[in-house]
Structures are given as structure tokens and as C-alpha cells.
Design a protein around this motif. Structure first.
Motif, short mmCIF file in Angstrom:
data_model
loop_
_atom_site.label_atom_id
_atom_site.label_comp_id
_atom_site.label_asym_id
_atom_site.label_seq_id
_atom_site.Cartn_x
_atom_site.Cartn_y
_atom_site.Cartn_z
N ASP A 253 -17.27 32.01 40.51
CA ASP A 253 -15.90 32.17 41.01
C ASP A 253 -15.37 30.81 41.44
O ASP A 253 -15.08 30.57 42.62
CB ASP A 253 -15.90 33.16 42.19
N ARG B 93 -11.08 33.26 43.37
CA ARG B 93 -10.18 34.40 43.13
C ARG B 93 -10.84 35.75 43.41
O ARG B 93 -10.16 36.77 43.50
CB ARG B 93 -9.68 34.36 41.68
N GLU C 143 -12.63 29.08 41.39
CA GLU C 143 -11.36 28.90 42.07
C GLU C 143 -11.16 29.86 43.25
O GLU C 143 -10.08 29.90 43.84
CB GLU C 143 -10.21 29.05 41.07
#
Length: 285
Positions: free
Chosen positions: A21, A25, A23
């Protein structure tokens, strides 16, 4: 329900559910982490690791691109995991998120600070950083007739190390529930039970055998920072002349612990394998 991709990995049997993950999100709740780590209804693991960039995590550190967002199987966040950080770096490489060659070192941000991980051909070595002695506590556990003294070791996460007399005592322990500690630590502790090999030192390397109950998890096949705590405790008890290199046998394998100076601070490192077992996808409830 949300479908997520995951990878299952382990370091000497200490196993983890890993997700990518970068970034930030993905929103995974403590209840969902407990589900993922459940060995009957979920994937099964001692912990959950989210691979996220430091810039995308509120506890990230701009000195390291990647943050190890580590959670215990009971859905509580943890400061660090010595086996987990090695598996995490192996995962980052396998996912193509970092590119390193044998002999390279990569900095990983954790809730216990920056940890440098050296990549070797067959294993990983993590500099766990400095350590300190902590409060002594009495340890009560089924299988031992009386409470035993335990030495507190702080490696960024809390440990209590209890020395036993022989393998029979170690094997008799019942670690399905948490050992009772007196005084009770405010945030709990990992508890290591350790027996020295005979002879203790061979060719300059000391060897001990260990079982561990991990805070928020239960008994595990291995605990990376726990093996370091065990070696540090035994060296402390042994006094001057004890070696700085220790081999610690756990139910899931063997890890090497070494102590070395960095400026005015003594650091401790942990060396061992990391493996990725399988990949898959699962619906989050």
C-alpha cells in the motif's frame, strides 16, 4: 466487502500477512487485522505488515523512504519486529518496490525509529540500534513451581528475560496464556524463557535455546528482538569475558545476534533468513 492482495511470509517461523500500500490508500481496521491473522477464519499470522511509504504515513520518517506499519495479531500496533523487518525488506524486493544488490543496506522507518537492514545473498541483517536495561520483574507461568526473576531489556519494544536451569523446565512451560509479571508493565512485554547450551561458548560464539510469549500474539516459533534480548540478558549475567556473538535456537530455527559499538552507544544486530510462502487475495469483512 473489499478484495485485497496479500503475501504470506515468515522469518524462522514467525509469520506475517503482508500487503502493498505504497500511497496509503488502504484502510484496514484492528478488527480486520484480527480477522486476517486468525488461523481458523483468516489467513493466519503472528502479525500484519503494511508496506507504505514514509511520506504517506503519519508516523513516517523522511530519512527512510519506506515505513513498516506493523500490527500484532490482536490488532494492536507494535513498535518493531526483528523478524518482521527482515521479511518486510524481502517483500519490498520481491514486489519490485526497491532495487538492491547483495551487500547493500536499506533504511526502514518503524515506530521504534530507523532500522538499517543489510541484504546478503541468503539472509538479512538488521541493526536493531541501541538497547538498555529495564526494570526487573517476577515471572509466574504454568509449568514452573515458583515465580522466577526476569530481567527487563528495552530494544525499542519491551522484553523480560527469564533464565531456566535446563531443557526440561523449558519444555514444561505452558505458554498459551500470557505469563504473569510483577510489577505489571503498563504496555505489556514480550517474555523470553532461555536455557544455556552446554558448553555455553564454543569457538567464541555463545549459544542458548529460547521459547517466547509475544505481547498481543501468544507463543510464537520465533521472536527477533526477543532473541536479541535473550543474548543481551545472558551476557549481562555472565559479566566480563562473555562474547559479543550469540547463536539463539528457537522452535522455528536459529538466529545470530551480535553486539558492537557505534560511537558511544552499543548496538545489537540480528541475522537470519526471510521467506515468502505464497500470494493470494481475500475479501475483508
Amino acid at each position: 466487502m473489499a478484495l485485497i492482495e496479500f503475501t504470506k511470509g515468515h522469518g524462522t517461523g514467525n509469520d506475517f500477512v503482508l500487503v502493498s500500500d505504497p500511497e496509503g490508500r488502504l484502510d484496514v481496521s484492528p478488527d480486520q487485522i484480527r480477522y486476517l491473522c486468525d488461523r481458523h477464519f483468516g489467513i493466519g499470522g503472528d502479525g500484519f505488515i503494511r508496506a507504505i511509504r514514509s511520506s504517506a504515513h503519519p508516523e513516517g520518517d523522511d530519512r527512510a523512504e519506506w515505513f513498516m506499519d506493523y500490527w500484532n495479531a490482536d490488532g494492536t500496533p507494535a513498535e518493531m519486529c526483528g523478524n518482521g523487518v527482515r521479511v518486510y525488506v524481502h517483500f519490498l524486493i520481491a514486489e519490485g518496490l526497491i532495487s538492491v544488490d547483495p551487500g547493500d543496506s536499506i533504511a526502514i522507518a518503524t515506530r521504534a525509529g530507523i532500522k538499517d537492514v543489510l541484504v546478503d545473498a541468503n539472509e538479512y541483517t538488521v541493526d536493531l540500534g541501541g538497547w538498555r536495561l529495564a526494570e526487573e520483574r517476577l515471572v509466574t507461568v504454568p509449568g514452573l513451581d515458583v515465580a522466577r526473576p526476569g530481567l527487563g531489556i528495552d530494544l525499542g519494544n519491551p522484553h523480560v528475560v527469564c533464565a531456566l536451569a535446563h531443557d526440561g523446565e523449558l519444555e514444561a512451560l505452558e505458554l498459551t496464556s500470557a505469563p504473569r509479571l510483577d510489577p505489571v508493565p503498563a504496555s505489556g512485554a514480550n517474555v523470553e524463557f532461555v536455557v544455556p547450551r552446554e558448553p555455553l561458548v564454543t569457538d567464541g560464539i555463545a549459544e542458548v535455546r529460547m521459547r517466547v510469549h509475544e505481547r498481543g500474539v501468544g507463543e510464537t516459533l520465533s521472536c527477533g528482538t526477543g532473541t536479541a534480548a535473550a543474548a543481551l540478558a545472558f551476557r549481562h549475567w555472565g559479566g566480563p569475558g562473555m562474547p559479543d556473538d550469540w547463536r539463539v535456537a528457537v522452535p522455528g530455527g536459529t538466529l545470530l545476534v551480535s553486539m558492537f559499538p557505534v560511537g558511544d552507544i552499543e548496538h545489537v544486530s540480528l541475522s537470519g533468513p526471510a521467506e515468502l510462502v505464497y500470494r493470494g487475495s481475500i475479501d475483508l469483512p
